[in-house]
Design a protein around this motif. Sequence first.
Motif, PDB file in Angstrom:
ATOM      1  N   GLU A 132       0.827  -1.205   0.000  1.00  0.00           N
ATOM      2  CA  GLU A 132       0.000   0.000   0.000  1.00  0.00           C
ATOM      3  C   GLU A 132       0.863   1.257   0.000  1.00  0.00           C
ATOM      4  O   GLU A 132       0.544   2.244  -0.673  1.00  0.00           O
ATOM      5  CB  GLU A 132      -0.938   0.004   1.215  1.00  0.00           C
ATOM      6  CG  GLU A 132      -2.117  -0.935   1.088  1.00  0.00           C
ATOM      7  CD  GLU A 132      -3.054  -0.528  -0.039  1.00  0.00           C
ATOM      8  OE1 GLU A 132      -3.253   0.680  -0.270  1.00  0.00           O
ATOM      9  OE2 GLU A 132      -3.579  -1.435  -0.716  1.00  0.00           O
ATOM     10  N   MET A 133       1.954   1.240   0.747  1.00  0.00           N
ATOM     11  CA  MET A 133       2.854   2.393   0.759  1.00  0.00           C
ATOM     12  C   MET A 133       3.530   2.572  -0.598  1.00  0.00           C
ATOM     13  O   MET A 133       3.762   3.700  -1.048  1.00  0.00           O
ATOM     14  CB  MET A 133       3.905   2.233   1.856  1.00  0.00           C
ATOM     15  CG  MET A 133       3.381   2.555   3.250  1.00  0.00           C
ATOM     16  SD  MET A 133       2.780   4.267   3.412  1.00  0.00           S
ATOM     17  CE  MET A 133       4.297   5.182   3.146  1.00  0.00           C
ATOM     18  N   GLN A 134       3.861   1.471  -1.272  1.00  0.00           N
ATOM     19  CA  GLN A 134       4.432   1.574  -2.616  1.00  0.00           C
ATOM     20  C   GLN A 134       3.438   2.218  -3.573  1.00  0.00           C
ATOM     21  O   GLN A 134       3.829   2.982  -4.467  1.00  0.00           O
ATOM     22  CB  GLN A 134       4.832   0.180  -3.124  1.00  0.00           C
ATOM     23  CG  GLN A 134       6.054  -0.399  -2.443  1.00  0.00           C
ATOM     24  CD  GLN A 134       6.348  -1.821  -2.898  1.00  0.00           C
ATOM     25  OE1 GLN A 134       5.433  -2.571  -3.269  1.00  0.00           O
ATOM     26  NE2 GLN A 134       7.614  -2.207  -2.853  1.00  0.00           N
ATOM     27  N   ARG A 135       2.165   1.927  -3.363  1.00  0.00           N
ATOM     28  CA  ARG A 135       1.134   2.492  -4.238  1.00  0.00           C
ATOM     29  C   ARG A 135       0.886   3.971  -3.921  1.00  0.00           C
ATOM     30  O   ARG A 135       0.748   4.791  -4.829  1.00  0.00           O
ATOM     31  CB  ARG A 135      -0.167   1.692  -4.078  1.00  0.00           C
ATOM     32  CG  ARG A 135      -1.258   2.085  -5.061  1.00  0.00           C
ATOM     33  CD  ARG A 135      -2.472   1.172  -4.898  1.00  0.00           C
ATOM     34  NE  ARG A 135      -3.066   1.298  -3.577  1.00  0.00           N
ATOM     35  CZ  ARG A 135      -3.896   2.291  -3.231  1.00  0.00           C
ATOM     36  NH1 ARG A 135      -4.207   3.238  -4.100  1.00  0.00           N
ATOM     37  NH2 ARG A 135      -4.413   2.327  -2.024  1.00  0.00           N
ATOM     38  N   LEU A 136       0.853   4.301  -2.627  1.00  0.00           N
ATOM     39  CA  LEU A 136       0.581   5.678  -2.231  1.00  0.00           C
ATOM     40  C   LEU A 136       1.789   6.594  -2.404  1.00  0.00           C
ATOM     41  O   LEU A 136       1.635   7.790  -2.665  1.00  0.00           O
ATOM     42  CB  LEU A 136       0.124   5.715  -0.769  1.00  0.00           C
ATOM     43  CG  LEU A 136      -1.234   5.091  -0.460  1.00  0.00           C
ATOM     44  CD1 LEU A 136      -1.442   4.987   1.045  1.00  0.00           C
ATOM     45  CD2 LEU A 136      -2.357   5.913  -1.082  1.00  0.00           C
ATOM     46  N   PHE A 137       2.979   6.037  -2.232  1.00  0.00           N
ATOM     47  CA  PHE A 137       4.219   6.806  -2.348  1.00  0.00           C
ATOM     48  C   PHE A 137       5.142   6.148  -3.379  1.00  0.00           C
ATOM     49  O   PHE A 137       6.200   5.617  -3.032  1.00  0.00           O
ATOM     50  CB  PHE A 137       4.947   6.879  -0.998  1.00  0.00           C
ATOM     51  CG  PHE A 137       4.346   7.804  -0.002  1.00  0.00           C
ATOM     52  CD1 PHE A 137       4.808   9.110   0.134  1.00  0.00           C
ATOM     53  CD2 PHE A 137       3.325   7.388   0.839  1.00  0.00           C
ATOM     54  CE1 PHE A 137       4.265   9.963   1.079  1.00  0.00           C
ATOM     55  CE2 PHE A 137       2.772   8.232   1.783  1.00  0.00           C
ATOM     56  CZ  PHE A 137       3.240   9.529   1.900  1.00  0.00           C
ATOM     57  N   PRO A 138       4.786   6.120  -4.644  1.00  0.00           N
ATOM     58  CA  PRO A 138       5.642   5.475  -5.648  1.00  0.00           C
ATOM     59  C   PRO A 138       7.029   6.118  -5.686  1.00  0.00           C
ATOM     60  O   PRO A 138       7.154   7.346  -5.673  1.00  0.00           O
ATOM     61  CB  PRO A 138       4.880   5.705  -6.958  1.00  0.00           C
ATOM     62  CG  PRO A 138       3.943   6.826  -6.685  1.00  0.00           C
ATOM     63  CD  PRO A 138       3.585   6.742  -5.238  1.00  0.00           C
ATOM     64  N   GLY A 139       8.037   5.275  -5.656  1.00  0.00           N
ATOM     65  CA  GLY A 139       9.404   5.767  -5.688  1.00  0.00           C
ATOM     66  C   GLY A 139      10.010   6.032  -4.327  1.00  0.00           C
ATOM     67  O   GLY A 139      11.232   6.228  -4.215  1.00  0.00           O
ATOM     68  N   LEU A 140       9.200   6.052  -3.279  1.00  0.00           N
ATOM     69  CA  LEU A 140       9.741   6.271  -1.936  1.00  0.00           C
ATOM     70  C   LEU A 140      10.451   5.013  -1.462  1.00  0.00           C
ATOM     71  O   LEU A 140       9.889   3.921  -1.526  1.00  0.00           O
ATOM     72  CB  LEU A 140       8.610   6.610  -0.966  1.00  0.00           C
ATOM     73  CG  LEU A 140       9.042   6.975   0.468  1.00  0.00           C
ATOM     74  CD1 LEU A 140       9.641   8.375   0.493  1.00  0.00           C
ATOM     75  CD2 LEU A 140       7.855   6.887   1.427  1.00  0.00           C
ATOM     76  N   PRO A 141      11.695   5.114  -0.978  1.00  0.00           N
ATOM     77  CA  PRO A 141      12.392   3.921  -0.467  1.00  0.00           C
ATOM     78  C   PRO A 141      11.638   3.300   0.702  1.00  0.00           C
ATOM     79  O   PRO A 141      11.211   4.004   1.621  1.00  0.00           O
ATOM     80  CB  PRO A 141      13.752   4.463  -0.022  1.00  0.00           C
ATOM     81  CG  PRO A 141      13.938   5.729  -0.778  1.00  0.00           C
ATOM     82  CD  PRO A 141      12.565   6.313  -0.935  1.00  0.00           C
ATOM     83  N   GLN A 142      11.456   1.982   0.640  1.00  0.00           N
ATOM     84  CA  GLN A 142      10.806   1.222   1.708  1.00  0.00           C
ATOM     85  C   GLN A 142      11.848   0.277   2.312  1.00  0.00           C
ATOM     86  O   GLN A 142      12.594  -0.373   1.585  1.00  0.00           O
ATOM     87  CB  GLN A 142       9.642   0.401   1.147  1.00  0.00           C
ATOM     88  CG  GLN A 142       8.686   1.148   0.245  1.00  0.00           C
ATOM     89  CD  GLN A 142       7.682   1.981   1.009  1.00  0.00           C
ATOM     90  OE1 GLN A 142       7.327   1.685   2.143  1.00  0.00           O
ATOM     91  NE2 GLN A 142       7.215   3.044   0.357  1.00  0.00           N
ATOM     92  N   VAL A 143      11.888   0.211   3.619  1.00  0.00           N
ATOM     93  CA  VAL A 143      12.850  -0.644   4.323  1.00  0.00           C
ATOM     94  C   VAL A 143      12.096  -1.611   5.219  1.00  0.00           C
ATOM     95  O   VAL A 143      11.164  -1.217   5.918  1.00  0.00           O
ATOM     96  CB  VAL A 143      13.841   0.201   5.152  1.00  0.00           C
ATOM     97  CG1 VAL A 143      14.705  -0.691   6.041  1.00  0.00           C
ATOM     98  CG2 VAL A 143      14.718   1.049   4.239  1.00  0.00           C
TER      99      VAL A 143
END
Length: 398
Positions: A132-143
């Motif tokens: 969901e975070m990838q969808r809401l914040f495309p391109g934001l690094p996720q760890v």
Amino acid sequence: MAESIVLVLNSGSSSLKFSLFCLNSQQALLSGLADRLGQDDPEATLSWKADGQKQSLTIAGADQADALKALLNLLKERGMADKIKACGHRVVHGGEYFYESVLVDDLALDKIKRCIELAPLHNPANALGIEEMQRLFPGLPQVAVFDTAFHQSMPKEAYLYALPYELYRDHGVRRYGAHGTSHKYVAQQAVKQLALDPDNHALVTAHLGNGCSATAVLNGHSVDTTMGMTPLEGLVMGTRSGDIDPSLHQFLSEKLNIGIADVTAMLNKKSGLLGVSELSNDMRTLCDAAEQGNEQADLAVHLFCYRLAKSICALAMPLGRLDALVFTGGIGENALRVRELTLAHLKLLGFELDPALNATHGRDNNGLISTATSSKAVVIATNEEWAIAQDTARLIGG
């Protein structure tokens, strides 16, 4: 990165915990909880604390996606959304895939999903939060920061069960541990607070909350822990039994005419402090009730402390010595009676409680609650969210 903001998420099946950190301060800019997710109630509540004030709003909808959208809107309203440089996710189980925190890519996400069978209540929600975070914040690094990663340094004799080896080889049946982020954090804090050698120290850390585990930490590395393949093994917990005779599953199934899954549910949700006391899984409630003469509440508290002390003694064995015992978690940090009873069982290891220091949770003596001539016992507040934020910043180059 000095002024950058990191968002930390702990995505559960029925809740979403979040914290927002500016990396030059351990104090969260904003923290909160969305609860009642996935329930019959058509609305959930988003609550948060910022600027010393508590606020809440009702979410139109009741799933994790709705909660994340509401959080995003809140961050936009406060002018914080555009300042977020990365998102760190608590992931319960990393299996043998992950020895440390990682930047999330397609391969890492696939491996997280492969661990769902090891943590069926947690990893699906953790993976969904990432997606969901990838969808809401495309391109934001996720760890992804794993509860199990810290324990991957355990030797085979500590993590293997005495079962046919093929079960480990073919199905990954072994002990993985949990609460690794908390154990690692408080161990590092203990080294600083007690001026121990970072390369030569021996600690037992006891994370005590509704879920409980204790870990032997040698020179910054986990060498043994109480939790096993699942969170059911080990210490007595709020609603979990901890260690039992494995044959109880068959015995209870036949005696009560229930299925194995029902027995497992009983051991996870109706046992532990709740089961013994028949009153509550909350240690505060039980200690109060015990003081008022409730014998089963008193028994539950004593049983909890007895089993904890036994495990601490066992964990001292692979260390060879014990520089300090660390209490953390909601019970470990706040329950005077639990620390008192536990240390009373540990005279063999040289522990002697200072009642006055214990009464202030060690705040007047750098966390120490033991006497000057005793082995060191210390209370250290855990901060898993801050630890996740630090790992996240490190992996994106902060």
